[in-house]
Write an enzyme that holds these catalytic residues in place. Structure first.
Site, PDB file in Angstrom:
ATOM      1  N   SER A 124       0.834  -1.200   0.000  1.00 25.67           N
ATOM      2  CA  SER A 124       0.000   0.000   0.000  1.00 25.67           C
ATOM      3  C   SER A 124       0.867   1.247   0.000  1.00 25.67           C
ATOM      4  CB  SER A 124      -0.858  -0.011   1.264  1.00 25.67           C
ATOM      5  OG  SER A 124      -1.473   1.239   1.451  1.00 25.67           O
ATOM      6  N   TYR A 151      -1.836  -0.391  10.946  1.00 24.62           N
ATOM      7  CA  TYR A 151      -2.098  -1.039   9.649  1.00 24.62           C
ATOM      8  C   TYR A 151      -0.919  -0.830   8.707  1.00 24.62           C
ATOM      9  CZ  TYR A 151      -3.695  -1.422   4.821  1.00 24.62           C
ATOM     10  OH  TYR A 151      -3.776  -1.720   3.476  1.00 24.62           O
ATOM     11  N   LYS A 155       1.881  -3.496   7.047  1.00 22.28           N
ATOM     12  CA  LYS A 155       2.177  -3.706   5.617  1.00 22.28           C
ATOM     13  C   LYS A 155       3.678  -3.550   5.362  1.00 22.28           C
ATOM     14  CE  LYS A 155      -0.917  -4.471   3.074  1.00 22.28           C
ATOM     15  NZ  LYS A 155      -1.688  -5.749   2.914  1.00 22.28           N
TER      16      LYS A 155
HETATM   17  P1  NAD Z   1     -10.983  -6.928   1.422  1.00 24.31           P
HETATM   18  O1  NAD Z   1     -11.195  -6.880   2.895  1.00 24.31           O
HETATM   19  O2  NAD Z   1     -12.125  -6.670   0.524  1.00 24.31           O
HETATM   20  O3  NAD Z   1     -10.364  -8.340   1.028  1.00 24.31           O
HETATM   21  C1  NAD Z   1      -9.528  -9.071   1.900  1.00 24.31           C
HETATM   22  C2  NAD Z   1      -9.994 -10.514   1.900  1.00 24.31           C
HETATM   23  O4  NAD Z   1      -9.146 -11.255   2.798  1.00 24.31           O
HETATM   24  C3  NAD Z   1     -11.435 -10.692   2.380  1.00 24.31           C
HETATM   25  O5  NAD Z   1     -12.140 -11.525   1.490  1.00 24.31           O
HETATM   26  C4  NAD Z   1     -11.284 -11.350   3.744  1.00 24.31           C
HETATM   27  O6  NAD Z   1     -12.377 -12.205   4.061  1.00 24.31           O
HETATM   28  C5  NAD Z   1      -9.985 -12.098   3.578  1.00 24.31           C
HETATM   29  N1  NAD Z   1      -9.279 -12.372   4.846  1.00 24.31           N
HETATM   30  C6  NAD Z   1      -9.061 -11.496   5.862  1.00 24.31           C
HETATM   31  N2  NAD Z   1      -8.411 -12.122   6.863  1.00 24.31           N
HETATM   32  C7  NAD Z   1      -8.209 -13.397   6.452  1.00 24.31           C
HETATM   33  C8  NAD Z   1      -7.595 -14.525   7.043  1.00 24.31           C
HETATM   34  N3  NAD Z   1      -7.064 -14.484   8.288  1.00 24.31           N
HETATM   35  N4  NAD Z   1      -7.572 -15.693   6.355  1.00 24.31           N
HETATM   36  C9  NAD Z   1      -8.104 -15.770   5.111  1.00 24.31           C
HETATM   37  N5  NAD Z   1      -8.700 -14.734   4.507  1.00 24.31           N
HETATM   38  C10 NAD Z   1      -8.762 -13.565   5.169  1.00 24.31           C
HETATM   39  O7  NAD Z   1      -9.781  -5.930   1.100  1.00 24.31           O
HETATM   40  P2  NAD Z   1      -9.282  -5.367  -0.305  1.00 24.31           P
HETATM   41  O8  NAD Z   1      -9.673  -3.953  -0.408  1.00 24.31           O
HETATM   42  O9  NAD Z   1      -9.620  -6.320  -1.372  1.00 24.31           O
HETATM   43  O10 NAD Z   1      -7.710  -5.372  -0.045  1.00 24.31           O
HETATM   44  C11 NAD Z   1      -6.915  -6.492  -0.371  1.00 24.31           C
HETATM   45  C12 NAD Z   1      -5.494  -6.244   0.064  1.00 24.31           C
HETATM   46  O11 NAD Z   1      -5.029  -5.035  -0.538  1.00 24.31           O
HETATM   47  C13 NAD Z   1      -5.308  -6.070   1.563  1.00 24.31           C
HETATM   48  O12 NAD Z   1      -4.148  -6.764   1.943  1.00 24.31           O
HETATM   49  C14 NAD Z   1      -5.119  -4.582   1.746  1.00 24.31           C
HETATM   50  O13 NAD Z   1      -4.272  -4.301   2.832  1.00 24.31           O
HETATM   51  C15 NAD Z   1      -4.464  -4.179   0.437  1.00 24.31           C
HETATM   52  N6  NAD Z   1      -4.736  -2.789   0.057  1.00 24.31           N
HETATM   53  C16 NAD Z   1      -6.023  -2.369  -0.136  1.00 24.31           C
HETATM   54  C17 NAD Z   1      -6.274  -1.046  -0.488  1.00 24.31           C
HETATM   55  C18 NAD Z   1      -7.688  -0.551  -0.697  1.00 24.31           C
HETATM   56  O14 NAD Z   1      -7.887   0.671  -0.764  1.00 24.31           O
HETATM   57  N7  NAD Z   1      -8.678  -1.409  -0.841  1.00 24.31           N
HETATM   58  C19 NAD Z   1      -5.215  -0.145  -0.630  1.00 24.31           C
HETATM   59  C20 NAD Z   1      -3.914  -0.606  -0.446  1.00 24.31           C
HETATM   60  C21 NAD Z   1      -3.685  -1.939  -0.105  1.00 24.31           C
HETATM   61  N1  UFG Z   2     -13.006  11.637   2.833  1.00 28.71           N
HETATM   62  C1  UFG Z   2     -14.080  12.458   3.146  1.00 28.71           C
HETATM   63  N2  UFG Z   2     -15.190  11.883   3.688  1.00 28.71           N
HETATM   64  C2  UFG Z   2     -15.284  10.527   3.936  1.00 28.71           C
HETATM   65  C3  UFG Z   2     -14.176   9.709   3.589  1.00 28.71           C
HETATM   66  C4  UFG Z   2     -13.056  10.295   3.041  1.00 28.71           C
HETATM   67  O1  UFG Z   2     -14.036  13.669   2.950  1.00 28.71           O
HETATM   68  O2  UFG Z   2     -16.302  10.069   4.445  1.00 28.71           O
HETATM   69  C5  UFG Z   2     -11.804  12.251   2.230  1.00 28.71           C
HETATM   70  C6  UFG Z   2     -10.532  12.061   3.054  1.00 28.71           C
HETATM   71  O3  UFG Z   2     -10.393  13.107   3.986  1.00 28.71           O
HETATM   72  C7  UFG Z   2      -9.458  12.072   1.977  1.00 28.71           C
HETATM   73  C8  UFG Z   2     -10.165  11.465   0.759  1.00 28.71           C
HETATM   74  O4  UFG Z   2     -11.561  11.584   1.012  1.00 28.71           O
HETATM   75  O5  UFG Z   2      -9.101  13.392   1.676  1.00 28.71           O
HETATM   76  C9  UFG Z   2      -9.839  10.006   0.506  1.00 28.71           C
HETATM   77  O6  UFG Z   2     -10.095   9.262   1.688  1.00 28.71           O
HETATM   78  P1  UFG Z   2     -10.081   7.664   1.691  1.00 28.71           P
HETATM   79  O7  UFG Z   2     -10.412   7.203   3.075  1.00 28.71           O
HETATM   80  O8  UFG Z   2     -10.926   7.148   0.588  1.00 28.71           O
HETATM   81  O9  UFG Z   2      -8.579   7.309   1.310  1.00 28.71           O
HETATM   82  P2  UFG Z   2      -7.227   7.609   2.091  1.00 28.71           P
HETATM   83  O10 UFG Z   2      -6.250   8.045   1.068  1.00 28.71           O
HETATM   84  O11 UFG Z   2      -7.415   8.489   3.254  1.00 28.71           O
HETATM   85  O12 UFG Z   2      -6.848   6.152   2.657  1.00 28.71           O
HETATM   86  C10 UFG Z   2      -6.486   5.122   1.749  1.00 28.71           C
HETATM   87  C11 UFG Z   2      -6.744   3.753   2.362  1.00 28.71           C
HETATM   88  C12 UFG Z   2      -5.865   3.538   3.556  1.00 28.71           C
HETATM   89  C13 UFG Z   2      -4.430   3.812   3.210  1.00 28.71           C
HETATM   90  C14 UFG Z   2      -4.295   5.186   2.577  1.00 28.71           C
HETATM   91  C15 UFG Z   2      -2.894   5.481   2.119  1.00 28.71           C
HETATM   92  O13 UFG Z   2      -8.090   3.653   2.773  1.00 28.71           O
HETATM   93  O14 UFG Z   2      -5.962   2.177   3.925  1.00 28.71           O
HETATM   94  O15 UFG Z   2      -5.146   5.269   1.441  1.00 28.71           O
HETATM   95  O16 UFG Z   2      -2.541   4.608   1.114  1.00 28.71           O
HETATM   96  F1  UFG Z   2      -3.711   3.763   4.356  1.00 28.71           F
END
Ligand code: NAD
Ligand code: UFG
Length: 343
Positions: A124, A151, A155
């Site tokens: 991330s 978190y 990572k």
């Molecule tokens: P998500 O929660 O939708 O998907 C994660 C999946 O992992 C889920 O299906 C959950 O049931 C499964 N899981 C959780 N714990 C588990 C365990 N102990 N054993 C087996 N399965 C398990 O999340 P996502 O948005 O698809 O994100 C996927 C990955 O990408 C994560 O590792 C997250 O940290 C990373 N990531 C996500 C974002 C984002 O904005 N969505 C940004 C950066 C990184």
């Molecule tokens: N925001 C609002 N209202 C809301 C939610 C978000 O105004 O209800 C704003 C936030 O202040 C920010 C922007 O929308 O300015 C984006 O917010 P997000 O929560 O969608 O995304 P972030 O960039 O804050 O966080 C994401 C992931 C985190 C990760 C981070 C850095 O959710 O897991 O990017 O990679 F840590």
């Protein structure tokens, strides 16, 4: 290839499963459904025309992931399973280290035992130190690291584990993909983001306001040092992101040995107000706004230098913010209850 997708039922994993199946790979989803629905597997099949296998298991149990790898004999693993809520990680840090870090160690031990070398890991942009001056942007892979939440630190800890593992194992072949802000949904409207409870992130929140599930969006801070005062982020379409994973897998299996980190973003930032306006255009709905205060740790601007992915993988995001909003709206409007209700 046989590809094991941990967390394959989740938001990002499900979209990558579709791409893998459409490119002819055999896919096994490893998931405990702690943050996803079993219904997603049927939807993946509908979109891709082929059903992934399922190994229901928990990454925290070494035996579960060991059995999954022994049974399905993957050529590669794509590792999405993990916990991802920043706020929750402050309250329950040990859960985050247990699932994200210990879970990954369990998986690596099983991969090592059964000679599985190729791994694509979901890292991330949160591993970077928050940019504080314009000179800190865009974030390159060599920008300063310094996550500010448990978190983010979990990572980064996984990145260290993977780099150390690769240094000790000459055949290890590992891509650590640092996502910026993935949004949107598959253009079919059949799979998308289905957060449990009130969404933490901007796009799913806006989508739930547009569909009438939430009354208004709270603008978290309007005094940032940006042209319109709201936070700027690098939003990347989930299908572009999924293609980035396929490109990384191709790169690994073409003979790469070692471990590298890579940004996946568009290289372009959009403010919260720009996202709201784009979503209003895509949906034809008005998003009522209430002014709030920034969340602790919220930063003004964050976007990627995405040139390394283009140079190394030939990958470049192509979808616009309008595409991301149109696809997110198609998914949300056709599935107001997410996977909870059938179309
Ligand atoms: P998500 O929660 O939708 O998907 C994660 C999946 O992992 C889920 O299906 C959950 O049931 C499964 N899981 C959780 N714990 C588990 C365990 N102990 N054993 C087996 N399965 C398990 O999340 P996502 O948005 O698809 O994100 C996927 C990955 O990408 C994560 O590792 C997250 O940290 C990373 N990531 C996500 C974002 C984002 O904005 N969505 C940004 C950066 C990184
Ligand atoms: N925001 C609002 N209202 C809301 C939610 C978000 O105004 O209800 C704003 C936030 O202040 C920010 C922007 O929308 O300015 C984006 O917010 P997000 O929560 O969608 O995304 P972030 O960039 O804050 O966080 C994401 C992931 C985190 C990760 C981070 C850095 O959710 O897991 O990017 O990679 F840590």
């Amino acid at each position: 290839m046989n590809v094991l997708v941990t967390g394959g039922a989740g938001y990002i994993g499900s979209h990558v499963c579709v791409e893998l199946l459409e490119q002819g790979h055999n896919v096994t989803v490893f998931d405990n459904f702690s943050n996803s629905s079993r219904n997603v597997l049927e939807r993946i099949s509908q979109v891709a025309g082929k059903r992934p296998s399922l190994y229901e298991g928990d990454l925290r149990k070494a035996q579960n992931i060991g059995c999954a790898i022994l049974t399905h004999k993957p050529d590669a693993v794509m590792h999405f399973a993990g916990l991802k809520a920043v706020g929750e990680s402050v309250i329950k840090p040990l859960d985050y280290y247990e699932t994200n870090v210990s879970g990954t160690v369990n998986m690596l031990k099983a991969m090592q035992a059964f000679n599985v070398n190729h791994l694509v890991f979901s890292s991330s942009a949160t591993v970077y130190a928050p940019p504080t001056t314009p000179d800190d942007l865009p974030l390159t892979e060599s920008s300063a690291l310094g996550p500010v939440s448990p978190y983010g630190r979990s990572k980064l800890a996984v990145e260290h584990v993977l780099a150390d593992y690769a240094a000790a194992n000459p055949y290890a072949s590992i891509a650590m993909l640092r996502y910026f802000n993935p949004i949107g949904a598959h253009p079919s409207g059949l799979i998308g983001e289905d957060p449990k409870g009130i969404p933490n992130n901007l796009l799913p929140y806006i989508a739930q306001v547009a569909v009438g599930k939430l009354p208004h969006l709270t603008l978290l801070g309007h005094g940032f040092d940006t042209p319109d005062g709201t936070g700027i982020r690098d939003y990347v379409h989930i299908m572009d992101l999924a293609e980035g994973h396929l490109a990384a897998l191709d790169y690994l299996t073409a003979g790469f040995e070692g471990c590298f980190a890579m940004n996946l973003g568009t290289g372009q930032g959009h403010s919260v107000l720009e996202v709201i306006a784009a979503f209003e255009r895509a949906s034809g709905k008005t998003i009522p706004i209430v002014e709030g205060t920034p969340r602790p740790g919220d930063i003004a601007v964050c976007y990627a230098d995405a040139s390394k992915a283009q140079e190394l993988l030939g990958w470049k995001a192509t979808c616009t913010l309008a595409d991301m909003c149109a696809d997110a709206w198609r998914w949300q409007s056709r599935n107001p209850e997410g996977y909870g209700r059938r179309q």
